[in-house]
Design an enzyme around this catalytic site. Structure first.
Site, mmCIF file in Angstrom:
data_model
loop_
_atom_site.group_PDB
_atom_site.id
_atom_site.type_symbol
_atom_site.label_atom_id
_atom_site.label_comp_id
_atom_site.label_asym_id
_atom_site.label_seq_id
_atom_site.Cartn_x
_atom_site.Cartn_y
_atom_site.Cartn_z
ATOM 1 N N GLY A 40 0.842 -1.195 0.000
ATOM 2 C CA GLY A 40 0.000 0.000 0.000
ATOM 3 C C GLY A 40 0.872 1.237 0.000
ATOM 4 O O GLY A 40 1.936 1.269 0.634
ATOM 5 N N GLY A 42 -0.638 4.520 0.269
ATOM 6 C CA GLY A 42 -1.456 5.670 0.656
ATOM 7 C C GLY A 42 -0.740 6.446 1.757
ATOM 8 O O GLY A 42 0.469 6.321 1.924
ATOM 9 N N LEU A 43 -1.492 7.221 2.515
ATOM 10 C CA LEU A 43 -0.857 8.014 3.560
ATOM 11 C C LEU A 43 -0.047 7.135 4.494
ATOM 12 O O LEU A 43 1.104 7.429 4.802
ATOM 13 C CB LEU A 43 -1.911 8.768 4.362
ATOM 14 C CG LEU A 43 -2.440 10.039 3.709
ATOM 15 C CD1 LEU A 43 -3.491 10.683 4.610
ATOM 16 C CD2 LEU A 43 -1.330 11.023 3.419
ATOM 17 N N ALA A 44 -0.651 6.040 4.950
ATOM 18 C CA ALA A 44 0.053 5.193 5.905
ATOM 19 C C ALA A 44 1.217 4.475 5.233
ATOM 20 O O ALA A 44 2.353 4.532 5.704
ATOM 21 C CB ALA A 44 -0.919 4.186 6.525
ATOM 22 N N HIS A 266 -21.081 8.365 6.163
ATOM 23 C CA HIS A 266 -20.845 9.800 6.167
ATOM 24 C C HIS A 266 -22.128 10.535 5.794
ATOM 25 O O HIS A 266 -22.764 10.201 4.809
ATOM 26 C CB HIS A 266 -19.737 10.130 5.169
ATOM 27 C CG HIS A 266 -19.178 11.498 5.333
ATOM 28 N ND1 HIS A 266 -19.897 12.625 5.023
ATOM 29 C CD2 HIS A 266 -17.975 11.927 5.775
ATOM 30 C CE1 HIS A 266 -19.141 13.684 5.277
ATOM 31 N NE2 HIS A 266 -17.970 13.286 5.732
ATOM 32 N N SER A 284 -17.411 17.361 1.581
ATOM 33 C CA SER A 284 -16.688 17.453 2.842
ATOM 34 C C SER A 284 -17.566 17.859 4.022
ATOM 35 O O SER A 284 -18.445 18.702 3.914
ATOM 36 C CB SER A 284 -15.571 18.478 2.717
ATOM 37 O OG SER A 284 -15.067 18.780 3.994
ATOM 38 N N ARG A 337 -20.551 12.274 12.808
ATOM 39 C CA ARG A 337 -21.088 11.736 11.566
ATOM 40 C C ARG A 337 -22.183 10.696 11.768
ATOM 41 O O ARG A 337 -23.197 10.713 11.085
ATOM 42 C CB ARG A 337 -19.945 11.105 10.775
ATOM 43 C CG ARG A 337 -18.976 12.146 10.320
ATOM 44 C CD ARG A 337 -17.756 11.552 9.661
ATOM 45 N NE ARG A 337 -16.944 12.632 9.118
ATOM 46 C CZ ARG A 337 -15.778 12.455 8.512
ATOM 47 N NH1 ARG A 337 -15.293 11.242 8.385
ATOM 48 N NH2 ARG A 337 -15.112 13.482 8.044
ATOM 49 N N HIS A 429 -18.361 5.359 4.052
ATOM 50 C CA HIS A 429 -17.233 6.237 3.833
ATOM 51 C C HIS A 429 -15.932 5.680 4.388
ATOM 52 O O HIS A 429 -14.871 5.845 3.812
ATOM 53 C CB HIS A 429 -17.547 7.572 4.513
ATOM 54 C CG HIS A 429 -16.433 8.547 4.469
ATOM 55 N ND1 HIS A 429 -15.893 8.962 3.274
ATOM 56 C CD2 HIS A 429 -15.750 9.199 5.432
ATOM 57 C CE1 HIS A 429 -14.925 9.826 3.522
ATOM 58 N NE2 HIS A 429 -14.793 9.980 4.820
#
Lengths: 666, 250, 236
Positions: A40, A42-44, A266, A284, A337, A429
């Site tokens: 992966g 992504g951010l992580a 969400h 958002s 949420r 979400h």
């Protein structure tokens, strides 16, 4: 097997500092000899791969995308939380910790959440140093906004594209390591299985998506940063290729899946417009800072709007029900949420929905436009500006704040949200559930780590807005690079593994058989059609509201669907070529198994908490009713083959620093 | 609405491709990609091979979708990616020609999918700020003028889709490269290595076989994020000042 | 000097060479036009009275003054470098674009003249051919050819005016000349502002002015050149 969270002892606020200061380290000369696989980007994944590369490990990073920059983290809009207290409004590490625990409805691990709140501050520093262009005020300092479920402004943002900018920061840091040779990047490679050697995670089998060939990779340990599984619902705000395969394959190899039923719905997404729809688009949460959510009081009016005889503008003020403000006066439109989503569902269930499908509520900016317009006119020294002028000025302010979101809304719906109230509806979400990990972010399989949305650790039963980016980056930049040493410090004498070893070859053969099995069904229905049917079952029975009867029914339906899938799915093309349909088929096959586990978990949890709302367990006012006596635990599931029920392992959650209360946003 | 689609089909990178014609029944509320989903479902029902196209987020931000629709990358709508393009912008009965992005540095992999890894390699050459994790000072230690930060953001909004390259008659990557150079050079944090960065990225860009910029501005016109060619001038400045002005001989 | 050759071989370096030579040629055009306008001095004088005197004297000055001579070598070099580099770029860019062309061609640009911008190679080639003919006809004759002589105040001067006015008597030539000026106009329309952009000169406040001046320049200069043969064809 008992679940040991390995939480260090000591007072909450000192746990991480003390632990960091005493944990085992790997010396630089040894790091060079150790291989790490990160799946992966992504951010992580990207932040972890980059940081581990900087530290001197040999990293191999995998993504099924054509480039690490495409990961779905890029789509996060609103912002990232950090306890910087730049706004001087009373924020602190403790308050962020507390808000996150409470927002998660007291189903997360205190020690992890506190650590998250602590390192949140470093993330902002790091991102700014990387060149992330956060919003600033005229003094040149960073600007903040508020987000749902909290009463301070601690969210840093880069217009409506915070995820993009943070991901690009991580991607660039990763690119730098690729250029330096510390990270070897494998694009268009999808992990299809985990390889265990003597019970430890030592490698993966990945399919080269271009050639279709299976490739084996060995390392001293494996890190999964492969995101969440929201696409089990078919329609979600996740990207089309988001999937559970990497995590699920780990589960099939013995990793535990924790709290899989905790799904975040969400509240502010663009409603579905037809059967052909492939995905849903999020608007958002930051919009709820200025948007007022309402439905008509009178079902007749709602009907007229649904049929196109009236628009939202035709409903006079006194005929509108601003239901969030009415039900939750303290937080109003900024409730968390899960609460906002459920309230919208209730309104629509009462027949007050405003889209042709009956599934939408209004989010209205006219009050904000007027308020901003007046204040702007004041600032400009205009006396007695006309209503037109106020509107014009106000629209300009709103456009500056949310312009790109409004544009996106108009592109998709064809309606102008400056003139007509937006229509929104909840959509899947994020998934709070995920692989069970201990304080080191290590799963129950030694050497297998899970970071970001892929693990279950920090958000409990509901995630607060702007916390996903925070967690992904916290894990990748500031937690895993330390905690991975706890495992690796015992591996410095372990020689490199060969991907030609028996364990690797066997696993690759099993993967090949699985793929061939799918190709050989040669049935008549498309993969997409199965996925859509699975999604409908999940949304109907395991979505915003669940009950035992529906869940039982759904479980049966999923089993039938799974049987049908293996009897009648059709995959065009062949195994050893670029074949997106085959990729999808394997992902859907895994979703068909995960879906059942989610239902089992939802059935097991006889309470309502956060995103998990069991209709049998609610207060008289329709709010979630937790059962702290019996369910203050993490449900970690062990897969035992579908002939047998999965085994439940409980990690009891101890709350030593916060008092369990009924979450109230009234 | 009834549509005729002429779609480029190509089995493999070196195979010969050709246009195939398909009829499809669409709905004006569909996105362009959903219309193609419908076509693919029909092809699969007939046991034919579906059209391969790349896509992912379908929100216009990941930069994965990449086709040329009626001669324009991402189709006729300004500031819109293919995934955000909706069928209401087409006429009933229209014939739509769909081709892959074309450039020597973007070889076709299959049908409409092309290999854009050349762009990654340009970023790897220098499209970053050299800061290790943990080495950062407090985020508010260096103020950044709001307008400059906004300017930097405008450049940073690039989604790396490659439409600029596909649109450019010269297949030049200058808009893409300049967006990254400008994004970072405008910020005090990125200013430090701005010269080195411009040198390294341009060098890699030239190696990848992209064309040269002759300031046609088709890139800006077709960019789904409206990245301005002002950035190209900034890249030229940065490059000139580093190539001719810097004392580093490399 | 490897850094310098590296720079010249880089994509931006090559463009900078185009830009600088182009700007030099742009300035040259203005001076050339100023000279050519002296062809028109017959309007003020009686045609019988020493036609072309001003022009011939100017031509003599231009071919004999040592400073002008030095600059002229720079000019020849610029023309050659601009043309050859232009063709190199053209061919490299075609290669970058690839052999498979788009089936549908759309020329949408954010700013400026899309026709000119995407046809600089063709326009340049037309201009180059014009230049060859032009140089053969006038420049080479002036340098090497046998020109009739004119005498002004006892000074012997080559009568370039004579062969110029002779050439302008042919309708075909006038048309060719005017069309070449159109090519120059388009080439300039893109080239003028593009030269500044390549040098990195782009400013939200001043670039609109550069573009405005460039547009005016690209119309007025070729128009000035074209008016002379047309006027002479009809009125002399």
């Amino acid at each position: 097997m008992s679940l040991d969270s390995k939480t260090p002892s000591g007072p909450l606020a000192e746990k991480w500092t003390r632990y960091r200061g005493t944990m085992n380290l790997v010396a630089p000369n040894n790091k060079r000899r150790i291989d790490i696989i990160v799946v992966g980007s992504g951010l992580a994944g990207a932040s972890a791969a980059a940081t581990l590369g900087e530290l001197g490990y040999n990293v191999k990073c995998f993504t099924f995308h054509d480039s690490p920059r495409r990961a779905h983290s890029i789509a996060a809009q609103g912002g990232i939380n950090a306890a910087k207290n730049y706004a001087n409004d009373g924020d602190s590490v403790y308050r962020l910790f507390y808000d996150t625990i409470k927002g998660g409805d007291y189903r997360s691990r205190e020690s992890n959440v506190y650590r998250l709140a602590e390192v949140s501050r470093n993330i902002i520093d790091q991102a700014v140093a990387q060149g992330v262009p956060f919003a600033r005020d005229y003094g040149g300092l960073l600007d903040n906004r508020s987000f749902g479920g909290v009463q301070v402004s601690r969210t840093f943002y880069a217009r409506g594209q915070t995820g993009q900018q943070l991901l690009l920061g991580a991607y660039q840091a990763l690119s730098r390591q690729i250029a330096l040779g510390t990270v070897e990047m494998y694009n268009r490679h999808e992990m299809l299985d985990l390889v265990l050697v003597d019970g430890k995670a030592r490698g993966i089998v990945a399919r080269n998506l271009v050639t279709g060939k299976l490739e084996r990779f060995a390392a001293h340990c494996v890190v999964l940063g492969t995101g969440g599984y929201g696409n089990v619902f078919y329609l979600s705000t996740n990207a089309m290729m988001c999937n559970v395969t990497a995590a699920w394959r780990a589960v099939r190899r013995g990793a535990y899946m924790a709290n899989p039923c905790f799904t975040q719905i969400h509240p502010t997404c663009i409603p579905q417009s037809g059967e052909y729809q492939s995905k849903l688009t999020l608007m958002s949460e930051s919009l709820r800072n200025d948007g007022r959510v309402w439905v008509p009081k009178n079902p007749e009016d709602a009907k007229a709007i649904r049929e196109g005889r009236k628009t939202g503008n035709d409903i006079p003020e006194e005929e509108r029900d601003y239901f969030l403000e009415r039900r939750y006066p303290a937080f109003g439109n900024l409730v968390p949420r899960d609460v906002a989503s459920r309230a919208a569902k209730i309104a629509c269930d009462e027949g007050l929905g405003v889209a042709p499908t009956g599934l939408a509520v209004f989010m209205d900016f006219s009050a904000a436009i007027e308020r901003y317009g007046k204040s702007k006119a004041n600032a400009m020294g205009l006396h007695n500006p006309g209503a037109e002028k106020i509107r014009e000025l106000g629209e300009a302010v709103v456009s500056e704040k949310y312009g790109n979101l409004f544009e996106m809304y108009e592109k998709i719906t064809g309606e102008n949200p400056y003139k007509l109230p937006m229509k929104i509806y909840p959509a899947v979400h994020y998934t709070m559930g995920g692989l069970w990990v201990d304080y080191n972010l290590e799963t129950n399989i030694p050497g297998l780590f899970a970071i970001g949305e892929c693990n279950f650790s920090d958000h409990g039963a509901n995630r607060l807005g702007a916390s996903a980016l925070m967690q992904g980056l916290a894990d990748g930049y500031f937690v895993l690079p330390y905690t991975i040493g706890q495992f690796l410090s015992n591996e410095i004498r372990t020689p490199k593994f060969s991907p030609d070893a028996k364990e690797f070859v066997d696993t690759a053969n099993e993967t090949r058989q699985r793929l061939e099995g799918l190709m050989n069904v040669k049935g008549s229905q498309s993969v997409e059609s199965f996925h859509r049917r699975l999604g409908k079952i999940m949304w109907e029975y395991c979505g915003m509201a669940r009950n035992a009867e529906g869940l039982e029914k759904a479980r049966k339906m999923i089993r039938e669907l799974r049987d049908e899938f293996y009897k009648d799915v059709f995959i065009p093309g062949s195994l050893e070529e670029y074949n997106p349909e085959l990729e999808k088929a394997h992902r859907v096959a895994d979703f068909l198994e995960l879906g059942e586990l989610m239902i089992i978990d939802a059935l097991n949890r006889n309470e309502s908490c956060g995103g998990h709302f069991r209709e049998e367990y609610q207060t008289e006012e329709g709010e979630a009713l937790r059962n702290d006596e019996e369910y203050t635990y993490v449900a970690a599931w062990e897969y035992k083959g579908w002939a047998e029920e999965p085994a439940l392992h409980k990690e009891e959650l101890a709350f030593e620093n916060v008092e369990l209360k009924t979450r109230s946003y009234k | 609405m009834k549509l005729t689609l002429k779609i480029w089909r190509q089995k493999a990178p070196n195979a010969k491709g050709r246009f195939e014609t398909y009829q499809v029944e669409a709905n004006p509320h569909m996105s362009f990609l959903e219309m193609l989903d419908v076509l693919n479902e029909e092809l699969i029902a007939k046991k034919e091979e579906p059209v391969v196209f790349e896509h992912d987020c379908r929100e216009g931000i990941c930069g994965t979708c990449s086709m040329v629709i009626n001669g324009e990358p991402h189709g006729p709508m300004a500031g819109t990616t293919t995934c955000q393009l909706h069928m209401r912008h087409f006429r009933d009965g229209e014939t739509i020609v769909i081709e892959p992005f074309r450039a020597s540095a973007f070889p076709v992999m299959k049908d409409l999918a092309v290999d854009r890894s050349s762009m990654d390699r340009i970023i790897q050459a220098g499209g970053y700020i050299s800061v290790n994790t943990g080495a950062a000072q407090d985020a508010n230690a260096i103020p950044v003028d709001k307008d400059t930060a906004a300017h930097s953001f405008d450049a940073a909004a690039c989604i790396g889709c490659g439409a600029c390259i596909a649109a450019c008659p010269n297949a030049s990557a200058m808009l893409f490269v300049s967006a990254k150079v400008a994004h970072l050079a405008l910020l005090p944090q990125g200013k430090v290595e701005a010269k080195r960065r411009a040198q390294a990225m341009v060098k890699q860009m030239d190696l990848e076989g992209f064309g040269m910029c002759s300031n046609i501005t088709a890139c800006e016109a077709e960019c789904p994020k409206g990245i301005s060619v002002e950035n190209i001038a900034r890249l030229n400045r940065e490059y000139l000042s580093s190539a001719l002005g810097s004392e580093t001989v490399a | 000097m490897s850094w310098f050759s590296d720079f010249l071989a880089s994509s931006i370096g090559r463009k900078v060479v185009m830009s600088l030579t182009g700007l030099f040629l742009i300035i040259f055009l203005l001076i050339h036009l100023a000279g050519n306008l002296q062809l028109m001095d017959f309007i003020a004088h009686d045609p019988a009275d020493e036609p072309g005197k001003a022009f011939n004297l100017y031509a003599k000055f231009m071919t004999t003054n040592p400073l002008i001579k030095a600059v002229s070598y720079l000019l020849y070099l610029s023309i050659l470098v601009h043309a050859i580099q232009g063709w190199v770029l053209w061919s490299k860019n075609r290669k970058a674009r690839g052999s498979q062309k788009y089936a549908v061609k759309v020329n949408k640009v954010a700013d400026g003249n899309s026709f000119a911008a995407s046809n600089m190679g063709w326009l340049g080639t037309i201009i180059f051919i014009f230049l060859l003919i032009h140089l053969y006809q006038f420049w080479l004759q002036m340098k090497l050819g046998k020109l009739p002589m004119a005498y002004y105040d006892g000074e012997e001067v080559k009568n370039l005016f004579f062969i110029v006015s002779e050439a302008y008597e042919s309708l075909g030539y006038v048309i060719f000349y005017v069309l070449s000026m159109v090519a120059i106009a388009y080439h300039l329309d893109h080239g003028f502002q593009s030269a500044f952009q390549t040098l990195g000169i782009n400013h939200r406040k001043y670039t609109p002015m550069i573009k405005w001046v460039g547009r005016a320049y690209s119309i007025l200069i070729p128009l000035g050149f074209a008016v002379i043969p047309v006027y002479m064809y009809f009125f002399m």
